[in-house]
Design a protein around this motif. Structure first.
Motif, PDB file in Angstrom:
ATOM      1  N   ILE A 174       0.867  -1.171   0.000  1.00  0.00           N
ATOM      2  CA  ILE A 174       0.000   0.000   0.000  1.00  0.00           C
ATOM      3  C   ILE A 174       0.909   1.227   0.000  1.00  0.00           C
ATOM      4  O   ILE A 174       1.672   1.420   0.961  1.00  0.00           O
ATOM      5  CB  ILE A 174      -0.927   0.020   1.230  1.00  0.00           C
ATOM      6  N   PRO A 175       0.874   2.006  -1.061  1.00  0.00           N
ATOM      7  CA  PRO A 175       1.746   3.187  -1.109  1.00  0.00           C
ATOM      8  C   PRO A 175       1.539   4.088   0.110  1.00  0.00           C
ATOM      9  O   PRO A 175       0.405   4.284   0.561  1.00  0.00           O
ATOM     10  CB  PRO A 175       1.329   3.896  -2.403  1.00  0.00           C
ATOM     11  N   GLU A 176       2.624   4.558   0.666  1.00  0.00           N
ATOM     12  CA  GLU A 176       2.625   5.485   1.808  1.00  0.00           C
ATOM     13  C   GLU A 176       2.245   4.833   3.141  1.00  0.00           C
ATOM     14  O   GLU A 176       2.061   5.534   4.136  1.00  0.00           O
ATOM     15  CB  GLU A 176       1.691   6.687   1.536  1.00  0.00           C
ATOM     16  N   ILE A 177       2.114   3.522   3.191  1.00  0.00           N
ATOM     17  CA  ILE A 177       1.717   2.860   4.437  1.00  0.00           C
ATOM     18  C   ILE A 177       2.708   3.137   5.563  1.00  0.00           C
ATOM     19  O   ILE A 177       2.332   3.160   6.737  1.00  0.00           O
ATOM     20  CB  ILE A 177       1.534   1.338   4.238  1.00  0.00           C
ATOM     21  N   GLU A 178       3.938   3.383   5.215  1.00  0.00           N
ATOM     22  CA  GLU A 178       4.941   3.661   6.245  1.00  0.00           C
ATOM     23  C   GLU A 178       4.643   4.947   7.017  1.00  0.00           C
ATOM     24  O   GLU A 178       5.154   5.163   8.112  1.00  0.00           O
ATOM     25  CB  GLU A 178       6.356   3.712   5.639  1.00  0.00           C
ATOM     26  N   HIS A 179       3.772   5.799   6.478  1.00  0.00           N
ATOM     27  CA  HIS A 179       3.414   7.044   7.157  1.00  0.00           C
ATOM     28  C   HIS A 179       2.194   6.895   8.069  1.00  0.00           C
ATOM     29  O   HIS A 179       1.875   7.805   8.823  1.00  0.00           O
ATOM     30  CB  HIS A 179       3.159   8.165   6.141  1.00  0.00           C
ATOM     31  N   PHE A 180       1.528   5.747   7.993  1.00  0.00           N
ATOM     32  CA  PHE A 180       0.348   5.509   8.828  1.00  0.00           C
ATOM     33  C   PHE A 180       0.796   5.340  10.278  1.00  0.00           C
ATOM     34  O   PHE A 180       1.686   4.551  10.580  1.00  0.00           O
ATOM     35  CB  PHE A 180      -0.391   4.264   8.343  1.00  0.00           C
ATOM     36  N   LYS A 181       0.199   6.083  11.202  1.00  0.00           N
ATOM     37  CA  LYS A 181       0.625   6.081  12.603  1.00  0.00           C
ATOM     38  C   LYS A 181      -0.154   5.077  13.468  1.00  0.00           C
ATOM     39  O   LYS A 181       0.225   4.828  14.598  1.00  0.00           O
ATOM     40  CB  LYS A 181       0.459   7.486  13.212  1.00  0.00           C
ATOM     41  N   GLY A 182      -1.242   4.530  12.958  1.00  0.00           N
ATOM     42  CA  GLY A 182      -2.034   3.575  13.736  1.00  0.00           C
ATOM     43  C   GLY A 182      -1.433   2.185  13.715  1.00  0.00           C
ATOM     44  O   GLY A 182      -0.380   1.946  13.118  1.00  0.00           O
ATOM     45  N   GLN A 183      -2.130   1.265  14.354  1.00  0.00           N
ATOM     46  CA  GLN A 183      -1.681  -0.125  14.395  1.00  0.00           C
ATOM     47  C   GLN A 183      -2.011  -0.806  13.072  1.00  0.00           C
ATOM     48  O   GLN A 183      -3.101  -0.645  12.535  1.00  0.00           O
ATOM     49  CB  GLN A 183      -2.363  -0.868  15.549  1.00  0.00           C
ATOM     50  N   LYS A 184      -1.063  -1.565  12.550  1.00  0.00           N
ATOM     51  CA  LYS A 184      -1.269  -2.351  11.331  1.00  0.00           C
ATOM     52  C   LYS A 184      -1.288  -3.822  11.734  1.00  0.00           C
ATOM     53  O   LYS A 184      -0.376  -4.292  12.410  1.00  0.00           O
ATOM     54  CB  LYS A 184      -0.159  -2.082  10.318  1.00  0.00           C
ATOM     55  N   MET A 185      -2.337  -4.535  11.329  1.00  0.00           N
ATOM     56  CA  MET A 185      -2.452  -5.936  11.690  1.00  0.00           C
ATOM     57  C   MET A 185      -3.230  -6.679  10.616  1.00  0.00           C
ATOM     58  O   MET A 185      -4.280  -6.202  10.167  1.00  0.00           O
ATOM     59  CB  MET A 185      -3.164  -6.080  13.038  1.00  0.00           C
ATOM     60  N   HIS A 186      -2.742  -7.830  10.213  1.00  0.00           N
ATOM     61  CA  HIS A 186      -3.471  -8.679   9.287  1.00  0.00           C
ATOM     62  C   HIS A 186      -4.524  -9.474  10.069  1.00  0.00           C
ATOM     63  O   HIS A 186      -4.309  -9.802  11.244  1.00  0.00           O
ATOM     64  CB  HIS A 186      -2.499  -9.635   8.580  1.00  0.00           C
ATOM     65  N   SER A 187      -5.625  -9.807   9.441  1.00  0.00           N
ATOM     66  CA  SER A 187      -6.681 -10.557  10.128  1.00  0.00           C
ATOM     67  C   SER A 187      -6.194 -11.923  10.621  1.00  0.00           C
ATOM     68  O   SER A 187      -6.761 -12.489  11.548  1.00  0.00           O
ATOM     69  CB  SER A 187      -7.898 -10.727   9.216  1.00  0.00           C
ATOM     70  N   HIS A 188      -5.138 -12.452  10.019  1.00  0.00           N
ATOM     71  CA  HIS A 188      -4.546 -13.722  10.472  1.00  0.00           C
ATOM     72  C   HIS A 188      -4.095 -13.629  11.930  1.00  0.00           C
ATOM     73  O   HIS A 188      -4.077 -14.619  12.649  1.00  0.00           O
ATOM     74  CB  HIS A 188      -3.366 -14.078   9.562  1.00  0.00           C
ATOM     75  N   GLU A 189      -3.754 -12.426  12.378  1.00  0.00           N
ATOM     76  CA  GLU A 189      -3.246 -12.215  13.742  1.00  0.00           C
ATOM     77  C   GLU A 189      -4.355 -11.824  14.721  1.00  0.00           C
ATOM     78  O   GLU A 189      -4.119 -11.720  15.919  1.00  0.00           O
ATOM     79  CB  GLU A 189      -2.189 -11.112  13.732  1.00  0.00           C
ATOM     80  N   TYR A 190      -5.577 -11.616  14.222  1.00  0.00           N
ATOM     81  CA  TYR A 190      -6.678 -11.191  15.089  1.00  0.00           C
ATOM     82  C   TYR A 190      -7.219 -12.377  15.870  1.00  0.00           C
ATOM     83  O   TYR A 190      -7.429 -13.453  15.316  1.00  0.00           O
ATOM     84  CB  TYR A 190      -7.800 -10.571  14.251  1.00  0.00           C
ATOM     85  N   ARG A 191      -7.464 -12.188  17.168  1.00  0.00           N
ATOM     86  CA  ARG A 191      -8.049 -13.225  17.997  1.00  0.00           C
ATOM     87  C   ARG A 191      -9.325 -12.769  18.709  1.00  0.00           C
ATOM     88  O   ARG A 191     -10.272 -13.512  18.817  1.00  0.00           O
ATOM     89  CB  ARG A 191      -7.035 -13.743  19.031  1.00  0.00           C
ATOM     90  N   CYS A 192      -9.321 -11.549  19.252  1.00  0.00           N
ATOM     91  CA  CYS A 192     -10.518 -11.043  19.915  1.00  0.00           C
ATOM     92  C   CYS A 192     -10.407  -9.526  20.041  1.00  0.00           C
ATOM     93  O   CYS A 192      -9.335  -8.951  19.879  1.00  0.00           O
ATOM     94  CB  CYS A 192     -10.714 -11.679  21.286  1.00  0.00           C
TER      95      CYS A 192
END
Length: 196
Positions: A174-192
């Motif tokens: 995703i272009p410019e994703i390195e500037h995003f300040k929030g948490q980045k997480m793939h759904s594979h890592e989501y548990r609850c």
């Protein structure tokens, strides 16, 4: 007449691997009992829930993408194997633990468990050249037993790969994703949700 029974390996003891093993076992006049390689210590594949994300105790990627409260998005009536229905007392849209239990019952009913090498990591699958040298006629599997760290190489006439296609997250660029300040997480890592 001396007849060679085909020796088949199955990689993975999730739904597809169990189904493959069950049908190999149902034809003992054609196939030797299969060898099923399973990385975890139980059957179920992606349906085995764990709170853990990232890597397991052996440094291998966590396979499951299940989240804690997941229910199926298909009714159980269309998810079952034709010769082994789900418990009719269950609701149509079932919790992931019910699917796992179903797969455990399936493995027990068709006596697949004795043919599974649990905690065994397939490290290498290689075709073996035939006598003419221009085609392969068998396969070699090199595996590592995670309990005793012993490596083993076995030869098979065929291999059925059932290691799942939901175990490795795909993260697009995703272009410019390195500037995003929030948490980045793939759904594979989501548990609850974070309050759990």
């Amino acid at each position: 007449m001396n007849y060679h029974k085909l020796k088949v390996a199955v990689i993975g003891a999730g739904a597809s691997g169990l189904c493959a093993a069950r049908h190999l076992l149902s034809r003992p006049h054609v196939f030797a009992p299969p060898v099923v390689y399973e990385l975890s210590n139980c059957v179920g594949g992606t349906w085995v829930y764990t709170d853990k994300v990232g890597r397991d105790d052996y440094g291998l990627p966590i396979h499951s993408s299940m989240y804690r409260d997941l229910r199926t998005n298909l009714p159980k009536e269309v998810m079952s194997f034709p010769d082994f229905p789900f418990d009719s007392q269950l609701p149509s849209f079932i919790h992931h633990s019910d699917v796992r239990s179903y797969l455990e019952q399936y493995a027990d009913h068709f006596e697949i468990q004795p043919h599974i090498k649990f905690r065994t990591h397939v490290e290498l699958l290689n075709p073996v050249s035939g006598t003419t040298g221009d085609a392969w006629n068998s396969w070699e599997i090199t595996s590592l037993n995670l309990n005793n760290h012993c490596r083993n190489t076995e030869r098979f006439d065929s291999v059925i790969v059932c290691n799942g296609h939901y175990s490795e997250p795909f993260i697009p660029h995703i272009p410019e994703i390195e500037h995003f300040k929030g948490q980045k997480m793939h759904s594979h890592e989501y548990r609850c949700f974070q309050t759990c």
